[in-house]
Design an enzyme around this catalytic site. Structure first.
Site, PDB file in Angstrom:
ATOM      1  N   ASN A   7       0.878  -1.165   0.000  1.00 26.21           N
ATOM      2  CA  ASN A   7       0.000   0.000   0.000  1.00 26.21           C
ATOM      3  C   ASN A   7       0.921   1.222   0.000  1.00 26.21           C
ATOM      4  O   ASN A   7       1.472   1.592   1.032  1.00 26.21           O
ATOM      5  CB  ASN A   7      -0.891  -0.033   1.246  1.00 26.21           C
ATOM      6  N   ARG A  94      -2.482  -2.114  -3.571  1.00 18.69           N
ATOM      7  CA  ARG A  94      -3.737  -1.413  -3.315  1.00 18.69           C
ATOM      8  C   ARG A  94      -3.737  -0.149  -4.173  1.00 18.69           C
ATOM      9  O   ARG A  94      -2.806   0.656  -4.103  1.00 18.69           O
ATOM     10  CB  ARG A  94      -3.835  -1.022  -1.851  1.00 18.69           C
ATOM     11  N   HIS A 183     -13.341   2.051   0.117  1.00 21.43           N
ATOM     12  CA  HIS A 183     -13.271   0.961   1.114  1.00 21.43           C
ATOM     13  C   HIS A 183     -13.815  -0.354   0.545  1.00 21.43           C
ATOM     14  O   HIS A 183     -14.229  -1.246   1.301  1.00 21.43           O
ATOM     15  CB  HIS A 183     -14.094   1.279   2.385  1.00 21.43           C
ATOM     16  N   ARG A 244     -13.680  14.353   8.644  1.00 19.59           N
ATOM     17  CA  ARG A 244     -14.483  14.728   7.468  1.00 19.59           C
ATOM     18  C   ARG A 244     -15.934  14.949   7.868  1.00 19.59           C
ATOM     19  O   ARG A 244     -16.470  14.222   8.706  1.00 19.59           O
ATOM     20  CB  ARG A 244     -14.427  13.639   6.402  1.00 19.59           C
ATOM     21  N   GLU A 387      -7.842  -5.980   4.930  1.00 24.66           N
ATOM     22  CA  GLU A 387      -7.760  -5.597   3.517  1.00 24.66           C
ATOM     23  C   GLU A 387      -6.544  -6.214   2.834  1.00 24.66           C
ATOM     24  O   GLU A 387      -6.609  -6.606   1.672  1.00 24.66           O
ATOM     25  CB  GLU A 387      -7.726  -4.058   3.405  1.00 24.66           C
TER      26      GLU A 387
END
Ligand code: ADP
Length: 401
Positions: A7, A94, A183, A244, A387
């Site tokens: 990643n 990723r 996601h 956020r 993940e």
């Protein structure tokens, strides 16, 4: 089979090395502060004896140097988990944005690289950094097949009524403005785990999945396919997050520009970095906000009420879309670790057949943890996401297909 999962971010590279058909994790780590002062590699080895951690401080001006250091650590006498970088069979990358090009995992070739580059304006902080990781890995792990796993791919099954915005057609047709969702790798991973727990094929389950981390999103999964999700063209809308805002009236942006004379850059910062839990409670970490709420902090209580209200609202919306729901799934940092958030998110949903068992809810999840009452129509599951493992498994399946 050795599969390295990477990643790659703008100043960091996270990696995990999985070995064999059982996907045993043998090494993992983080190259951090690439191009900055104090760059280093935090490397962890896993074996029967447990974990061993190694820290290597070195100047790491670029991703090439960073990943070369990782290759050196993987093969270093005394630490070696492989003898040579050529023993890496595949690297699973990723990649955040796959646009409409990628609805599945793909082997990386020149065309894929071109597409990832072309999609950079849609994920300017992520795609260029992901691409850098790919280009560097191709030079270092020369025998490995390079594979791209996209965060957006799982949501490519959204129907047009869910992915289109009510904007002039031209903006979709010529500029790709639509819901992409993010996601996806996590929503898919926990969906597979939930289906296995329900003892049904993935294609036969309807689920609502809530990935509640620093960033947070929910997805409606119908017969194993994503049909709606709370994030959109970017990861900004939907749930309230650490920093956020989630959903707001877009006209607030015009008001901020016209009346508070804020620049676009400042509004971007405000909505992405200064809002959410941080904006309301002064802290972005759910643990701290819960702690402050317990000491009587009214802003902390408000923030948590807003956070869980939004989750309940989307659960209701997704029940309406799906009809029958087999399970509601909580995952990621908050979803896996906070009984309080889970309980509040389910409060009042009894008429919808969602009934939490407070005693079960207090247990800690190693694997799939059911937390619903016996009489609950919908199963409520806490499922640790993984993940990297999902990326490794998809990489393996593309190699063997
Ligand atoms: P990221 O989106 O960065 O991958 P994670 O999935 O690791 O995030 O989730 C990080 C968040 O999980 C933290 O910001 C914190 O709010 C939350 N978290 C971790 N442990 C707990 C806990 N025990 N209780 C409540 N929240 C927690």
């Amino acid at each position: 089979m050795n599969i390295l999962v990477i990643n790659s971010g703008s100043s960091s590279i996270k990696y995990k090395l999985f070995e064999g058909d059982a996907f045993q994790l043998v090494a993992a780590g983080l190259v951090e502060r690439i191009g900055l002062e104090g760059s280093r590699v935090l490397h962890t080895l896993f074996d029967e004896g447990g974990k061993r951690q190694i820290v290597r401080t070195a100047p790491i001006p670029d991703h090439q140097t960073g990943l070369s250091l990782v290759a050196a650590l993987l093969t270093e006498p005394g630490l070696a988990v492989i003898d040579h970088p050529d023993e890496i069979d595949a690297v699973g990358h990723r990649v955040v944005h796959g646009g409409e090009y990628f609805s599945e995992t793909v082997v990386i070739d020149e065309e894929v690289i071109r597409a990832i580059r072309e999609l950079s304006p849609y994920a300017p902080l992520h795609n260029p950094a992901n691409l850098e990781g790919i280009l560097v890995a191709r030079q270092i792990f020369t025998s490995a097949v390079q594979v791209a796993v996209f965060d957006t791919a799982f949501h490519q099954t959204l129907p047009p009524q869910a992915y289109r915005y009510a904007l002039p057609n031209d903006l979709y047709v010529n500029h790709g403005i639509r819901v992409y969702g993010f996601h996806g790798t996590s929503h898919l991973y926990v969906s597979k785990q939930a289906a296995a727990w329900l003892q049904k094929p993935l294609s036969e389950v309807n689920l609502i999945t809530a990935h509640l981390g620093n960033g947070a999103s929910m997805a409606a999964i119908k017969q194993g396919r994503s049909v709606d999700t709370t994030m959109g063209f970017t990861p900004l809308p939907g749930l309230m997050m650490g920093t956020r805002s989630g959903d707001i009236d877009p006209a607030i942006i015009f008001f901020l520009a016209r009346n508070l004379h804020m620049s676009l850059e400042a509004i971007d910062q405000l909505l992405n970095k200064q809002s959410g839990l941080l904006g309301i409670a002064g802290n972005s970490d759910v643990r701290d906000v819960i702690h402050n709420m317990k000491t009587g902090d009214a802003q902390a209580r408000l923030a948590l009420d807003m956070y869980t209200y939004r989750i309940r609202k989307y659960i209701g919306a997704y029940m309406a879309i799906l009809g029958d729901v087999d399970a509601l799934v909580f995952t990621a940092g908050v979803g896996e670790n906070s009984p309080y958030i889970r309980a509040q998110s389910c409060t009042g949903l009894e008429p919808l057949g969602i009934i939490l068992d407070e005693t079960k809810n207090q247990a800690r999840a190693q694997d799939v943890l059911p937390i619903h009452a016996d009489k609950s129509k919908v199963s409520i599951l806490v499922i640790p996401t993984n993940e990297e493992l999902e990326i490794a498994q998809q990489t393996m399946s593309i190699l063997t297909s």
